[in-house]
Design an enzyme around this catalytic site. Structure first.
Site, short mmCIF file in Angstrom:
data_model
loop_
_atom_site.label_atom_id
_atom_site.label_comp_id
_atom_site.label_asym_id
_atom_site.label_seq_id
_atom_site.Cartn_x
_atom_site.Cartn_y
_atom_site.Cartn_z
N ARG A 284 -9.81 -15.10 -49.64
CA ARG A 284 -8.92 -16.64 -49.65
C ARG A 284 -10.03 -17.61 -50.01
NH1 ARG A 284 -7.87 -20.42 -45.72
NH2 ARG A 284 -5.83 -21.31 -45.98
N HIS B 291 -5.23 -25.45 -34.92
CA HIS B 291 -4.83 -24.65 -36.05
C HIS B 291 -6.22 -23.57 -36.12
CE1 HIS B 291 -7.05 -28.08 -37.57
NE2 HIS B 291 -7.51 -27.50 -38.60
N ASP C 130 -9.22 -30.60 -35.54
CA ASP C 130 -10.28 -31.41 -36.73
C ASP C 130 -10.76 -32.75 -35.76
OD1 ASP C 130 -10.02 -29.47 -38.19
OD2 ASP C 130 -9.11 -30.57 -39.81
N HIS D 168 -8.83 -24.50 -33.45
CA HIS D 168 -9.70 -25.69 -33.47
C HIS D 168 -8.71 -26.69 -33.86
CE1 HIS D 168 -9.95 -25.06 -37.45
NE2 HIS D 168 -10.34 -26.12 -37.58
#
Length: 337
Positions: free
Chosen positions: A282, A272, A218, A216
Site C-alpha cells: 500500500r 488512527h 498527529d 497514534h
C-alpha cells in the site's frame, strides 16, 4: 538487490515470541464505513455559479466533520488526477530502490540524512512495531533533491504547493467557524515549517498481529492524505475502530493535536492506525501542516490547556516515546480544573 527493509531479521525475536502474539487477538475485523464526503467546488470556485448559502453550507460541513469525526474526505480539491497519478508513479520508483541505497546515512537523492525510516527501532513487543517504510521530508529540503531525480523533486514540489494552499484554506475556514483570527495560520504555518511523508506498507506475513502504522494521533494542526485503493486506514469513532473505505478520487483530511488544543477541544484529533495486508503493498502520501517551533498554542479562557509552544510539545512527545514506547500527547498539557 533487496528493496524491502529486513523486517524479518531485525524483528525475528518479536515475531517468533509466541507470548507476544497474544496481541494478534486485539486486531479484530472492523466495520468499513465512508468518511463524511465534502465537495469543495462550493468554496474553491470564486465565481457567481456558487451562491453564498452553498458556500456557507460547505464551511458548516467542514466544521461539523472536524467536531464529530476529526476526519473527512474532500473531492474537487484542486489537485489534478494527473498530478496524483504522477506522484504515485514517482513514489513507487523511489521505494523500489535497493534497501542498501535508501538506508545509507549520507543523503539519498539529496534528501536530508534521517529522512528514510522503517520499522520501529525502539519496539520491545509486536504492538509497538510498524511494518512500513517512509521518507519524511521537511518542505524546505524538497527542492534540494538530486539532479538525477528532478521529476520526483518537481512532482513533490508541485504536490506540496497545491496541498499547502488547500490546508491554508481549510484552516482559515475552521478558525472562522470558531470566531477566531484566520490569519494565524498564514503567519505561523509557513511552507518551510511543514512536512511531506511518503509511505509504503509492504505485504506482512502476520497481518493479524502487526500494524502497518501504530495507533497514534498527529502532532500538527492538519494532515492531508492521499491513499491508494488498497485500504488499511482505520480510526476510532464512538469508542471503536472503523475502517475507512478507500476513495482514490478524494483526499483525506484529519485534525491534529495542535488544532484540538487551539480550538479548546471543539475539533477532535482522533487516534488512527494502518493495518497490514498479507499480499498487497500500500502507498500513501501525507502533508503535515505544522507551525514554526516557536509558535505558541493558546485559546481563550477558560482554557482546557495551558499555553505551550510547538517545540515544547515535540520535545515532550519524544521524551514520552523514549520512556514509555508511545506518545502521551495532549493530556500532558491539560489544566486540571
Amino acid at each position: 538487490m533487496a528493496t524491502d527493509p529486513p523486517f524479518h531479521q531485525a524483528y525475528k525475536s518479536l515475531i517468533e515470541d509466541t507470548s507476544n502474539n497474544i496481541f494478534g487477538k486485539k486486531l479484530v475485523l472492523v466495520e468499513e464505513c465512508e468518511l463524511p464526503l465534502i465537495d469543495l467546488s462550493r468554496i474553491l470556485h470564486n465565481d457567481n455559479v456558487v451562491d453564498e448559502s452553498e458556500r456557507e453550507e460547505c464551511k458548516e460541513e467542514i466544521a461539523r466533520a472536524s467536531q464529530q469525526w476529526g476526519f473527512f474526505q474532500v473531492t474537487n480539491h484542486g489537485i489534478s488526477k494527473d498530478l496524483l497519478e504522477k506522484m504515485r508513479e514517482e513514489q513507487v520508483k523511489v521505494f523500489k530502490q535497493p534497501f542498501d541505497k535508501k538506508s545509507k546515512e549520507d543523503k539519498f537523492m539529496n534528501f536530508p540524512a534521517g529522512s528514510y525510516r522503517w520499522g520501529t527501532p525502539s519496539a520491545t513487543c509486536l504492538n509497538q512495531l510498524s511494518w512500513s517504510e517512509a521518507f519524511h521530508i521537511p518542505m524546505a529540503d524538497i527542492s534540494a533533491s538530486a539532479a538525477a531525480f528532478t521529476t520526483l523533486s518537481s512532482t513533490l514540489e508541485q504536490f506540496a504547493t497545491t496541498v499547502a494552499g488547500l490546508a491554508r484554506k481549510l484552516t482559515a475556514i475552521l478558525a472562522e467557524k470558531l470566531g477566531r483570527e484566520s490569519t494565524f495560520f498564514q503567519e505561523n504555518c509557513l511552507p518551510s515549517t511543514c512536512y511531506l511523508r511518503m509511505n509504503r506498507y509492504p505485504p506482512c506475513p502476520v497481518p493479524s498481529a502487526i500494524h502497518g502504522l501504530m495507533p497514534h494521533t498527529d502532532s500538527d494542526f492538519l494532515t492531508i492524505l492521499h491513499q491508494d485503493e488498497v485500504g488499511g486506514l482505520q480510526l476510532v469513532k464512538d469508542g471503536k475502530w472503523i475502517a475507512v473505505k478507500p476513495n482514490p478520487e478524494a483526499l483525506i483530511v484529519n485534525i491534529g493535536d495542535l488544532f484540538q488544543a487551539w480550538s479548546n477541544d471543539v475539533y477532535k484529533s482522533v487516534e488512527h492506525r494502518v493495518v497490514t495486508n498479507p499480499s498487497t503493498e500500500r502507498f500513501s502520501i501525507a502533508y503535515f501542516f505544522c507551525p514554526s517551533y516557536d509558535t505558541v498554542i493558546q485559546n481563550s479562557e477558560p482554557s482546557n490547556y495551558r499555553k505551550f509552544s510547538f517545540r515544547e510539545f515535540r520535545l515532550q512527545v519524544q521524551e514520552d516515546v523514549q520512556k514509555y514506547g508511545h506518545k502521551v500527547g495532549l493530556p500532558r498539557f491539560l489544566i486540571s480544573h
